[in-house]
Design a protein around this motif. Structure first.
Motif, PDB file in Angstrom:
ATOM      1  N   HIS A 270     -37.874   2.945  33.497  1.00 11.14           N
ATOM      2  CA  HIS A 270     -38.692   4.089  33.083  1.00 11.14           C
ATOM      3  C   HIS A 270     -37.791   5.321  33.018  1.00 11.14           C
ATOM      4  O   HIS A 270     -37.235   5.735  34.037  1.00 11.14           O
ATOM      5  CB  HIS A 270     -39.836   4.312  34.075  1.00 11.14           C
TER       6      HIS A 270
ATOM      7  N   ASN B 294     -37.375   9.407  31.455  1.00  9.97           N
ATOM      8  CA  ASN B 294     -38.037  10.586  30.899  1.00  9.97           C
ATOM      9  C   ASN B 294     -36.953  11.607  30.583  1.00  9.97           C
ATOM     10  O   ASN B 294     -36.328  12.156  31.495  1.00  9.97           O
ATOM     11  CB  ASN B 294     -39.046  11.157  31.898  1.00  9.97           C
TER      12      ASN B 294
ATOM     13  N   VAL C 264     -40.119   9.816  26.384  1.00  9.42           N
ATOM     14  CA  VAL C 264     -40.499   8.926  27.480  1.00  9.42           C
ATOM     15  C   VAL C 264     -40.269   7.502  27.008  1.00  9.42           C
ATOM     16  O   VAL C 264     -40.864   7.060  26.020  1.00  9.42           O
ATOM     17  CB  VAL C 264     -41.972   9.135  27.878  1.00  9.42           C
TER      18      VAL C 264
END
Length: 551
Positions: free
Chosen positions: A360, A362, A264
């Protein structure tokens, strides 16, 4: 006559008394002779963990019972007093399950007591104590005096020098011939020779990344694999080699390594500030230009005023956007920019800029790889970046440079593992997972500057267990402030006189490893269909599951 009769009676009475005394003596001696075997100490006794006979008997039936009770075992308990050494060796033979042969010179009585010791150590201590030695060949042990064994060994060496050599070809099933050669070289006699039949590989794709580049530089581009051994040696040595090959050439176990790499990554940038100025140039120029306050009689400027607060002419030291095209100076190409100008009278200009970037990501990778026991396996999901090298020939104006490919550098998600199956289904593994990337290069040959998150360790885990072998938490927060001293610290009004830049980078990385031993026939059609369905659900959640037709 009367005197004669008296003498006869006396003689008869004496004879009767003497005979009575003899009878009494015999009666007294008879019980002693019968009790003698009970009072005599036990001459030899052998006991083991199982119930064993208390006394060695001479009858055939009882000897058979003793043999049946001597089941094969690793540990023995022996108690003998003045027992024939050959009988002791016979009992050890029954207990160990091996054949023991003695030469005629092995004889004598021994007294020994051993409790719960390995049979081979018991044999060794008995023979050493009484001056004997032994030689083992497979399941047969030959016991003889030490000088006799030495003489036999010398005869074997002399015989090996005159025996003809025999050539035999071994076709290996599982192990590689080069590995087998290293193990068998110590088993050859002085006249033995071992050769590996080399297989010439066909040219094809060149894989291997950096390792391939290393082999090229060392001149070892190809790896030879073969399963044929040609051995020439004397017959006894070949017999021993056949036994060793039969024990080595067995089907190796396979291990399935399943990895889940969860990463992450969050990168957040916030940049906000005020610029203002008075004068004709306002806040858009580094040069201060005044605004006319008073004129002279000849209409020239008598007084002027100018000034500005500038935060947009340079980038902050912590300004690090993920998008390289974002400008950190005025004029801005993204974000918010508000400009207010008063163009008449006392000119005035105020500019506000604001930017926020939030990235962001992941990443979930689940590489699976199957490896043989004690063999390395590698998996790569990523890019192979070419590494160039420059060779310069000549000097001065005649110098020429040639750029060629040196090797490929692996960049991405990588897993290198060497599993080894131990006892009780434990797996010893050398593991090297790595997550690498690059954003810039260095030098004329554009060498990549690699960012890496990796771990290399050796672990011991149970079959089908899951362990976390590495975790990385990276949390970096950088704050930069550019402003006017004192004024930028005023509560509520301070932001009007400064520029604030905040850059936050956070990376969480967890690596889960599951290893399991693959049994023969474990990958049934049902298991393969489950794997296919899991792939289908990953590509399309609405894809129908496949069915297996069972007959």
């Amino acid at each position: 006559m009367r005197i004669t009769r008296v003498i006869m009676f006396l003689v008869i009475g004496y004879l009767l008394a003497v005979s009575g005394l003899f009878a009494q003596e015999e009666a007294k001696e008879a019980p002693v002779q019968q009790a003698e075997p009970e009072q005599e100490p036990v001459q030899q006794e052998a006991t083991t963990k199982e119930p064993a006979p208390q006394q060695a008997e001479t009858k055939t039936e009882e000897q058979t019972a003793v043999v049946e009770n001597l089941a094969a075992s690793q540990n023995v308990t022996l108690d003998f007093k003045e027992a024939d050494i050959r009988n002791v060796l016979k009992i050890i033979s029954y207990k160990s399950g091996v054949n023991i042969v003695t030469t005629p010179e092995v004889m004598g009585n021994i007294t020994i007591r051993l409790t719960d010791v390995p049979w081979d150590k018991a044999l060794d201590v008995i023979l050493k104590t009484y001056g004997f030695g032994y030689d083992r060949a497979g399941n047969i042990i030959t016991v003889a005096p030490i000088d006799k064994l030495t003489s036999l060994k010398k005869q074997e060496v002399e015989l090996a020098q005159v025996q003809p050599t025999v050539t035999e070809v071994f076709y290996l099933k599982y192990i590689d011939a080069q590995d087998a050669k290293k193990a068998l070289e110590s088993q050859l006699s002085g006249r033995g020779k071992i050769t590996v039949l080399e297989m010439t590989g066909q040219a094809g794709w060149e894989f291997g990344g950096e390792e391939l580049g290393k082999r090229k530089r060392l001149g070892e581009e190809k790896l030879s694999r073969s399963k044929i051994l040609i051995i020439s040696d004397i017959a006894p040595a070949l017999d021993k080699i056949r036994e060793v090959v039969a024990q080595l050439d067995i089907m190796p176990q396979q291990i399935l390594i399943e990895t889940r790499i969860i990463e992450v990554n969050r990168d957040k940038l916030k940049d906000i500030g005020f610029d203002w100025g008075i004068g004709s140039a306002g806040a858009e120029s580094k040069t201060i230009s005044g605004t006319e306050l008073k004129k002279n009689s000849d209409n020239t400027t008598a007084q002027a005023i100018g000034g500005h607060v500038l935060g947009s002419q340079i980038k902050s030291a912590v300004f690090g956007p993920k998008a390289t095209d974002i400008s950190g100076v005025e004029p801005y190409d993204t974000g918010l920019e508000i400009l207010y100008q008063k163009l008449t009278g006392n000119q005035f200009e105020v500019m506000l800029h604001a930017l926020e970037e939030d990235i962001h990501t992941n990443t979930l990778s689940a590489p699976r790889v199957m490896a043989l026991n004690n063999q390395e396996a590698t998996i790569l999901i990523g890019t192979r970046y070419p590494i160039l090298k420059t060779e310069t020939t000549g000097a001065g104006s005649t110098a020429t440079s040639t750029v060629t490919l040196d090797y490929y550098q692996d960049i991405g998600i990588q897993l290198n593992v060497v599993p080894q199956v131990g006892a009780n289904e434990y797996i010893n593994m050398i593991i090297h997972p790595a997550v690498t990337s690059y954003t810039s290069t260095l030098g004329t040959n554009a060498y990549p500057i690699i960012e890496t998150r990796e771990a290399e360790t050796r672990i011991l885990m149970k079959n089908r267990e899951t362990v976390v072998i590495g975790g990385l938490l990276k949390d970096v927060k950088s704050t930069g402030t550019t402003g006017i001293p004192f004024l930028s610290k005023i509560p509520f009004l301070g932001p009007l006189f400064r520029r604030d830049t905040i850059d936050t980078q956070k990376v969480d990385l967890l690596i889960f490893i599951t290893a399991r031993i693959v049994r023969e026939g474990e990958f049934t059609p049902e298991e393969i269909v489950k794997l296919e369905n899991s792939l289908d659900r990953g590509a399309n959640k609405e894809a129908p599951q496949k069915q297996v037709n069972k007959k």
